[in-house]
Design a protein around this motif. Structure first.
Motif, PDB file in Angstrom:
ATOM      1  N   LYS A   3       5.909 -62.425  -5.547  1.00 58.45           N
ATOM      2  CA  LYS A   3       4.863 -61.876  -4.266  1.00 58.45           C
ATOM      3  C   LYS A   3       4.653 -59.987  -4.241  1.00 58.45           C
ATOM      4  O   LYS A   3       3.361 -59.767  -4.083  1.00 58.45           O
ATOM      5  CB  LYS A   3       5.287 -62.427  -3.594  1.00 58.45           C
ATOM      6  N   GLN A   4       5.749 -59.443  -4.495  1.00 57.40           N
ATOM      7  CA  GLN A   4       5.370 -58.315  -3.928  1.00 57.40           C
ATOM      8  C   GLN A   4       4.492 -58.073  -5.407  1.00 57.40           C
ATOM      9  O   GLN A   4       4.132 -56.584  -4.230  1.00 57.40           O
ATOM     10  CB  GLN A   4       6.936 -58.063  -4.198  1.00 57.40           C
ATOM     11  N   ASP A   5       4.590 -57.851  -6.569  1.00 57.46           N
ATOM     12  CA  ASP A   5       3.687 -56.883  -6.731  1.00 57.46           C
ATOM     13  C   ASP A   5       2.651 -57.451  -6.376  1.00 57.46           C
ATOM     14  O   ASP A   5       0.982 -56.502  -7.002  1.00 57.46           O
ATOM     15  CB  ASP A   5       3.997 -57.710  -8.506  1.00 57.46           C
ATOM     16  N   ALA A   6       2.137 -58.288  -6.257  1.00 55.43           N
ATOM     17  CA  ALA A   6       0.883 -58.497  -5.988  1.00 55.43           C
ATOM     18  C   ALA A   6       0.251 -57.838  -4.695  1.00 55.43           C
ATOM     19  O   ALA A   6      -1.324 -57.214  -4.390  1.00 55.43           O
ATOM     20  CB  ALA A   6       0.078 -59.652  -5.900  1.00 55.43           C
ATOM     21  N   ILE A   7       0.925 -58.414  -3.407  1.00 49.47           N
ATOM     22  CA  ILE A   7       0.689 -56.501  -2.332  1.00 49.47           C
ATOM     23  C   ILE A   7       0.489 -55.861  -2.526  1.00 49.47           C
ATOM     24  O   ILE A   7       0.372 -55.032  -2.412  1.00 49.47           O
ATOM     25  CB  ILE A   7       1.910 -57.317  -1.287  1.00 49.47           C
ATOM     26  N   ASP A   8       1.906 -55.078  -3.358  1.00 49.73           N
ATOM     27  CA  ASP A   8       1.687 -53.912  -3.605  1.00 49.73           C
ATOM     28  C   ASP A   8       0.300 -53.048  -4.851  1.00 49.73           C
ATOM     29  O   ASP A   8      -0.592 -52.743  -4.649  1.00 49.73           O
ATOM     30  CB  ASP A   8       2.716 -53.593  -5.101  1.00 49.73           C
ATOM     31  N   SER A  12      -1.655 -54.159   0.457  1.00 51.56           N
ATOM     32  CA  SER A  12      -1.523 -55.125   1.825  1.00 51.56           C
ATOM     33  C   SER A  12      -1.209 -56.219   1.874  1.00 51.56           C
ATOM     34  O   SER A  12      -2.488 -56.676   1.180  1.00 51.56           O
ATOM     35  CB  SER A  12      -2.110 -54.454   3.435  1.00 51.56           C
ATOM     36  N   VAL A  13      -0.639 -56.597   2.834  1.00 51.94           N
ATOM     37  CA  VAL A  13      -0.735 -58.011   3.020  1.00 51.94           C
ATOM     38  C   VAL A  13      -2.505 -58.811   3.070  1.00 51.94           C
ATOM     39  O   VAL A  13      -2.776 -59.921   2.735  1.00 51.94           O
ATOM     40  CB  VAL A  13       0.246 -59.497   3.163  1.00 51.94           C
TER      41      VAL A  13
END
Length: 65
Positions: A3-8, A12-13
């Motif tokens: 999930k953090q890779d997608a956000i990065d 942003s979320v």
């Protein structure tokens, strides 16, 4: 995909949610890993098959007469 890779990748979320056409609350409910269908959608965007924020076109019924 994490999930953090997608956000990065999107910055942003909020931007990720807009690209996927979902709410930020929906993304907050994901665990550490992006759900499989959302991961597929992100892969399609990355491959250029769907642009960020683009909705899938709705099919229209064709009447034959």
């Amino acid at each position: 995909m994490k999930k953090q890779d997608a956000i990065d990748r999107f910055g942003s979320v909020r931007a990720l949610a807009a690209a996927l056409g979902c709410s930020t609350q929906a993304i907050s409910q994901w665990g550490e890993v992006v759900p499989p269908l959302r991961a597929f959608q992100l892969k399609e965007m990355a491959d250029g098959n769907q642009k960020v924020g683009e909705q899938q076109p709705q099919q229209q019924a064709v009447q034959h007469g």
